[in-house]
Design a protein around this motif. Structure first.
Motif, PDB file in Angstrom:
ATOM      1  N   VAL A 145       7.708   1.551   6.005  1.00 13.76           N
ATOM      2  CA  VAL A 145       6.908   2.717   5.627  1.00 13.76           C
ATOM      3  C   VAL A 145       6.422   3.446   6.871  1.00 13.76           C
ATOM      4  N   ARG A 146       6.554   4.775   6.865  1.00 21.64           N
ATOM      5  CA  ARG A 146       5.969   5.626   7.915  1.00 21.64           C
ATOM      6  C   ARG A 146       4.686   6.199   7.327  1.00 21.64           C
ATOM      7  N   LEU A 147       3.548   5.667   7.768  1.00 22.47           N
ATOM      8  CA  LEU A 147       2.278   5.966   7.127  1.00 22.47           C
ATOM      9  C   LEU A 147       1.501   7.072   7.822  1.00 22.47           C
ATOM     10  N   THR A 148       1.014   8.003   7.000  1.00 22.86           N
ATOM     11  CA  THR A 148      -0.003   8.971   7.391  1.00 22.86           C
ATOM     12  C   THR A 148      -1.189   8.718   6.479  1.00 22.86           C
ATOM     13  N   GLY A 149      -2.376   8.612   7.049  1.00 25.99           N
ATOM     14  CA  GLY A 149      -3.579   8.409   6.252  1.00 25.99           C
ATOM     15  C   GLY A 149      -4.585   9.498   6.560  1.00 25.99           C
ATOM     16  N   ILE A 150      -5.278   9.968   5.526  1.00 21.68           N
ATOM     17  CA  ILE A 150      -6.329  10.963   5.751  1.00 21.68           C
ATOM     18  C   ILE A 150      -7.636  10.434   5.180  1.00 21.68           C
TER      19      ILE A 150
END
Length: 195
Positions: free
Chosen positions: A63-68
């Protein structure tokens, strides 16, 4: 961030409030739910209201994760946690109701125990729909105690009454694949996709 989200953030009413406190004393069912939902993430994934990063250890390695998250302090702790895990995650300040990403950016959007704390559920779910690619997955678990009496009576007085997240998700266009309830029916788990 809109003015309501910014005001709520200053008062400590932020989407991470339930998310992070629930992580320390969560039931085995909630721990297992985090594991199951995160394991279902694929490709470029967005975690809405990542908080302190309690889900990070559960994501598959591909998984290539972006979190906000609107809380900069929580994001700082999430970055530390990602570093400890050796996880290359992009963690950004952001508003769940106004996602600063182009249309159809992510293959998966995950939101755990945070939608109940946003000002406008419909707006947040419409944004999640917008940033998902066609066929992309929405993985969500949230508190729903407000959907029962007497909570439902209190909600009717709010400007944006909270409703069952799966119902709102269906209204904005998601197709619900699975939903069930946990923790004596006070928490709902939803797996849906953008057609």
């Amino acid at each position: 961030m809109d003015s309501r989200t910014e005001d709520g953030r200053r008062r400590g009413e932020r989407p991470t409030a339930h998310h992070d406190h629930g992580g320390r004393f969560q039931s085995p069912a909630m721990r297992r739910t985090r594991e199951i939902l995160c394991a279902g993430a694929r490709g470029h994934t967005l975690e809405v209201a990542v908080g302190e990063g309690r889900n990070l250890r559960h994501y598959p390695p591909q998984v290539r994760l972006t979190g906000i998250d609107p809380d900069t302090e929580a994001l700082s702790r999430a970055r530390e946690r990602a570093d400890e895990l050796g996880m290359p995650a992009r963690l950004l300040e952001g508003d769940p109701q106004d996602l600063d990403f182009p249309d159809q950016t992510f293959g998966t959007v995950l939101c755990t125990l945070a939608l109940c704390a946003v000002t406008d559920q419909r707006r947040a779910l419409a944004e999640m729909y917008r940033v998902l690619v066609p066929g992309g997955r929405l993985l969500m678990v949230d508190h729903i105690e407000y959907a029962r009496l007497p909570g439902r009576l209190v909600e009717q007085r709010r400007e944006n009454p909270r409703r069952l997240p799966r119902e709102v998700a269906a209204e904005v266009g998601f197709e619900i694949g699975h939903h069930d309830r946990l923790v004596l029916g006070l928490v709902e788990r939803v797996v849906a996709h953008r057609p």
